[in-house]
Scaffold this motif. Sequence first.
Motif, PDB file in Angstrom:
ATOM      1  N   GLY A  89       0.840  -1.309   0.046  1.00 21.50           N
ATOM      2  CA  GLY A  89       0.032   0.073   0.061  1.00 21.50           C
ATOM      3  C   GLY A  89       0.762   1.067   0.051  1.00 21.50           C
ATOM      4  O   GLY A  89       0.265   2.258  -0.037  1.00 21.50           O
TER       5      GLY A  89
ATOM      6  N   THR B 232       4.891   0.869   3.490  1.00 18.09           N
ATOM      7  CA  THR B 232       3.506   0.929   3.618  1.00 18.09           C
ATOM      8  C   THR B 232       2.933   2.318   3.440  1.00 18.09           C
ATOM      9  O   THR B 232       3.408   3.134   3.120  1.00 18.09           O
ATOM     10  CB  THR B 232       3.196   0.572   5.098  1.00 18.09           C
ATOM     11  N   GLY B 233       1.516   2.324   3.644  1.00 15.40           N
ATOM     12  CA  GLY B 233       0.609   3.648   3.415  1.00 15.40           C
ATOM     13  C   GLY B 233       1.445   4.746   4.103  1.00 15.40           C
ATOM     14  O   GLY B 233       1.161   5.880   3.759  1.00 15.40           O
TER      15      GLY B 233
ATOM     16  N   GLU C  74      -3.971   1.219   7.546  1.00 14.07           N
ATOM     17  CA  GLU C  74      -5.231   0.732   7.310  1.00 14.07           C
ATOM     18  C   GLU C  74      -5.923  -0.011   8.560  1.00 14.07           C
ATOM     19  O   GLU C  74      -5.285  -1.025   8.876  1.00 14.07           O
ATOM     20  CB  GLU C  74      -5.214  -0.370   6.013  1.00 14.07           C
TER      21      GLU C  74
ATOM     22  N   ARG D  38      -9.063   4.104   6.251  1.00 13.15           N
ATOM     23  CA  ARG D  38      -7.744   4.665   6.116  1.00 13.15           C
ATOM     24  C   ARG D  38      -7.773   6.229   6.117  1.00 13.15           C
ATOM     25  O   ARG D  38      -8.560   6.864   5.501  1.00 13.15           O
ATOM     26  CB  ARG D  38      -7.329   4.187   4.741  1.00 13.15           C
TER      27      ARG D  38
END
Length: 503
Positions: free
Chosen positions: A340, A357-358, A392, A401
């Motif tokens: 992500g 990651t995000g 998330e 999110r």
Amino acid sequence: MGRAGLLAGPGEYDYRRPLNNCEHQSLTSISISPVLLCGGSGTRLWPLSRADMPKQLQALAHEETMLQATALRTATNSNDLQFEAPLVLAGEGHRFLVVEQLLHVGCPPRAVILEPQGRNTAPAVAIAAHWLARAGTPDALMLVMPSDHLIGNEEAFRAAIADAAPAALAGRMVTFGITPSEPATGYGYIEAEGDIGPVRRVRRFVEKPDEETAVAYVARGMMWNAGIFLFKASAYLEALATCAPEVAKAVDDAVRIAEIDGMIFRPGGAEFAACPSISIDYAVMERSDKVSVVPVDMGWSDVGSWDALWRVTAPDAEGNVVRGAGALIGCRDSLVRNEGGPFVAALGLEGMVVVATGDAVLIAPRERSEDIRKVVDRIEDEGYELTRTSHEVRRPWGSYRSLGQGVGWQVKRIAVKPGGQLSLQKHARRAETWVVASGVAIVTVEQVRKQIGPGESIFIPVGSVHRLENPGPEPLELIEVQQGGYLGEDDIVRLADVYGRTA
């Protein structure tokens, strides 16, 4: 997801409902109750693993999560071994994910035992033993397994269980010693008496050694300690009362006032908090004279670092392991994982780890991946939430999110599963606007229920009682815009909730 349960493929399952006897395999030979230890924060695989989504709930090396893979190891019976549905020990924050993941692979848990707080493995296993005793099976064989380990050769594992079962039925407490593939310094070791037969008496357990000592241990035929055990529930409780009476008493007190809600079993919180935090190795296995070991070579790994994950994952011709959006040019023996995060482009890496990651990116030499704990400590010292909350955030109804935030505003993407619904709630310090991106939403604001579809929106004033539901067969996705003087997740009062999360 239905109003009273969690979605399990095409059907539904009520997590509050105890399993009927007919839902368990009839037993015709040695019956074993798997006990899956599903606690822990999983910081060694940061940034993918967080406190709210530790590694046992992640799919790291296979399609299944590590918890699912652990449960599936005992999902098939044989002529000599019959396995009950598993008992799972987990924290309150993970109970919905645990049940949902097991349902999705056809392994509904016999019970989910919620630890009020982490007190290590000795008290956790004792609660499971008490549960079996209360179920009328005090002499049931317990197969205690961490739910965050990989086993490459499951046939060898099942053969070792069959070898260990007669000794366990006779009152021995059996551990499984892993045949070392190298003189590793990250594991404890077991020394057995003699070298004849599949079941041997344990001479001693030793702590994680330095490199020189590890070489000597392997040369002497010592084994890695995997933390997997087989014993009767009654034998363990008897040994615990003898070897660690303070632990036994605290667990007895906590179990005596436990709350039972279908398959959910909650020991008393204050009583359990009084229990010393101690591992089963320290509390019992190293002190008892009834401990045996079965050596086994089963392709075992505890996946305790990014380097360990690289070692158990098939690399490409250049020795690289790549997952997610990325491109590697001129790289060797590296692990790149994108979950992500932004596209990862790597040039000329050798022996490196890159995890995106995000909300975070980790870059480190593979050989130093054991030091991730130092990174986590620094992040926590700085006051960031990055080690506790995933980008998330999972909830029993779906996930959300954060897409961006500033002074007095925040934007989130919310995904609601089919049949899922948020709690009936209100906020004291923020208003919200919901815009449906896909799917159909049923929104309740005060006494008014309204259906809205893609491109439509609705405003939720400060203090209004409201609820969001997904009545359709497809996922619901919407954008939430929050505005107010305080936007924390604790600005919520739940008035009613199908998942039992009200006060």
